[in-house]
Design an enzyme around this catalytic site. Structure first.
Site, PDB file in Angstrom:
ATOM      1  N   LYS A 130       0.843  -1.203   0.000  1.00 20.25           N
ATOM      2  CA  LYS A 130       0.000   0.000   0.000  1.00 20.25           C
ATOM      3  C   LYS A 130       0.877   1.251   0.000  1.00 20.25           C
ATOM      4  CE  LYS A 130      -3.695  -2.549   2.268  1.00 20.25           C
ATOM      5  NZ  LYS A 130      -4.367  -2.916   3.533  1.00 20.25           N
TER       6      LYS A 130
ATOM      7  N   ASP B 280     -10.666   2.776   4.386  1.00 19.39           N
ATOM      8  CA  ASP B 280     -10.980   1.340   4.287  1.00 19.39           C
ATOM      9  C   ASP B 280     -12.498   1.127   4.252  1.00 19.39           C
ATOM     10  OD1 ASP B 280      -8.859  -0.410   3.964  1.00 19.39           O
ATOM     11  OD2 ASP B 280      -8.300  -0.389   6.087  1.00 19.39           O
TER      12      ASP B 280
ATOM     13  N   GLN C   9      -4.002  -1.684   9.797  1.00 24.16           N
ATOM     14  CA  GLN C   9      -3.973  -3.022   9.194  1.00 24.16           C
ATOM     15  C   GLN C   9      -4.515  -4.064  10.188  1.00 24.16           C
ATOM     16  OE1 GLN C   9      -3.037  -3.632   5.919  1.00 24.16           O
ATOM     17  NE2 GLN C   9      -3.776  -5.706   6.273  1.00 24.16           N
TER      18      GLN C   9
END
Ligand code: NAD
Length: 290
Positions: free
Chosen positions: A52, A119, A96
């Site tokens: 990412k 997200d 994460q």
């Protein structure tokens, strides 16, 4: 059979995003900025976050990587998220997953400002998605929608079986595909660990989205001829022919299922690449929203 090739589709989207970022910069607008938090040294999580951050660099975004050991307390993590919530330069924040057991994932997600929740996991963003309002769509289902759209896969009126009901993949996927939109307008069955006669349920499907986390779980006998197969799973299995002794496979028995499918995503090289791509789209959107 045609491959739904994540490399091709994500490259096209990344090119478009890169161009938009260049135009933003030329117009004196701010550079999109993603902040990623990683806890511990799980190799898979590290690889995802590393990709990412690397992609941010490729597309001209700024990025910040915040790393903690597994001994970080929940309070410390929430304080860091609050700090990033208030940094004007940061457009998107992601933490994460999975998190160490002593940290409450729901609390962490709810602490990220919805405007920075790229997200799309915050309850308010998931709620907006449910009722079709403009919001950040969770990256993996969003990436799958972009993939279906790119290949012009007809979804309207089709039977779709989504296997797996996680908050980040299966459940939002089922909502998006049942919406009155294109892609969408499917008749969706959301299957899970308690579903009876899964093979029969799958055999009715024109489209199968597999998000289970079990290697090669969807076998050829479960698949109707000509079905579209989207494999979300990422599973590491032993493979003595590889130098590393392991390799990645999906939730679908690719070699056998591909013969029956009309379209199928490979693992790796399918949905995973689209997930990163849609995360970048969400981060650009967060910067645009300002
Ligand atoms: P999860 O573990 O949260 O959920 C798994 C789901 O599978 C559960 O809802 C469960 O009900 C269902 N399930 C388990 N056993 C089953 C069975 N025997 N029959 C039917 N359903 C069953 O998983 P997740 O976070 O949604 O991830 C699923 C997979 O996708 C994992 O392999 C994960 O690594 C992968 N993943 C990939 C990406 C990507 O970008 N490609 C993103 C997220 C997750």
């Amino acid at each position: 059979m045609q491959l739904l090739d994540g490399k091709v589709v994500s490259a096209a989207y990344k090119e478009q995003i890169k161009k938009e970022v260049e135009e933003r910069k030329a117009a004196g607008k701010k550079t999109p900025h993603l902040a990623a938090i990683i806890i511990g040294d799980n190799p898979a999580s590290r690889a995802y976050v590393g990709n990412k951050v690397k992609t941010c660099g490729e597309l001209g975004f700024n990025s910040t990587l915040v790393e903690y050991g597994t001994d970080i307390s929940e309070d410390e993590l929430l304080t860091k998220i609050n700090e990033l919530n208030n940094v004007e330069a940061v457009d998107g924040i992601l933490v994460q997953l999975p998190l160490p057991k002593h940290i409450d994932e729901n609390k962490v997600i709810a602490t990220i400002k919805p405007e920075k929740d790229v997200d799309g996991f915050h309850p308010s963003n998931l709620g907006k998605m449910m009722i079709g309002q403009d919001t950040f769509i969770p990256a993996t289902p969003y990436g799958i929608m972009l993939m279906l759209e790119h290949y012009g896969i007809e979804t309207s009126g089709k039977n779709c079986v989504v296997i797996g009901r996680s908050n980040i993949v299966g459940t939002p996927m089922s909502v998006l595909l049942s919406r009155n939109s294109e892609p969408g307008n499917c008749t969706v069955t959301l299957a899970h660990s308690r579903t009876k006669n899964l093979a029969e349920v799958c055999a009715q499907a024109d489209i199968i989205i597999a998000a289970i986390g079990k290697a090669k779980f969807v076998t050829a006998d479960m698949v109707k001829d000509g079905a579209v197969i989207v494999d979300v799973g990422i599973n590491r299995i032993e493979d003595a022919t590889r130098k590393s002794g392991t390799r990645l496979v999906g939730d679908v028995d690719f070699e056998n299922v591909k013969e029956k499918s009309s379209f199928i995503t490979p693992v790796p090289g399918g949905v995973g690449l689209m997930t990163i791509c849609s995360l970048m789209k969400n981060t650009l959107k967060a910067a645009d929203n300002k």
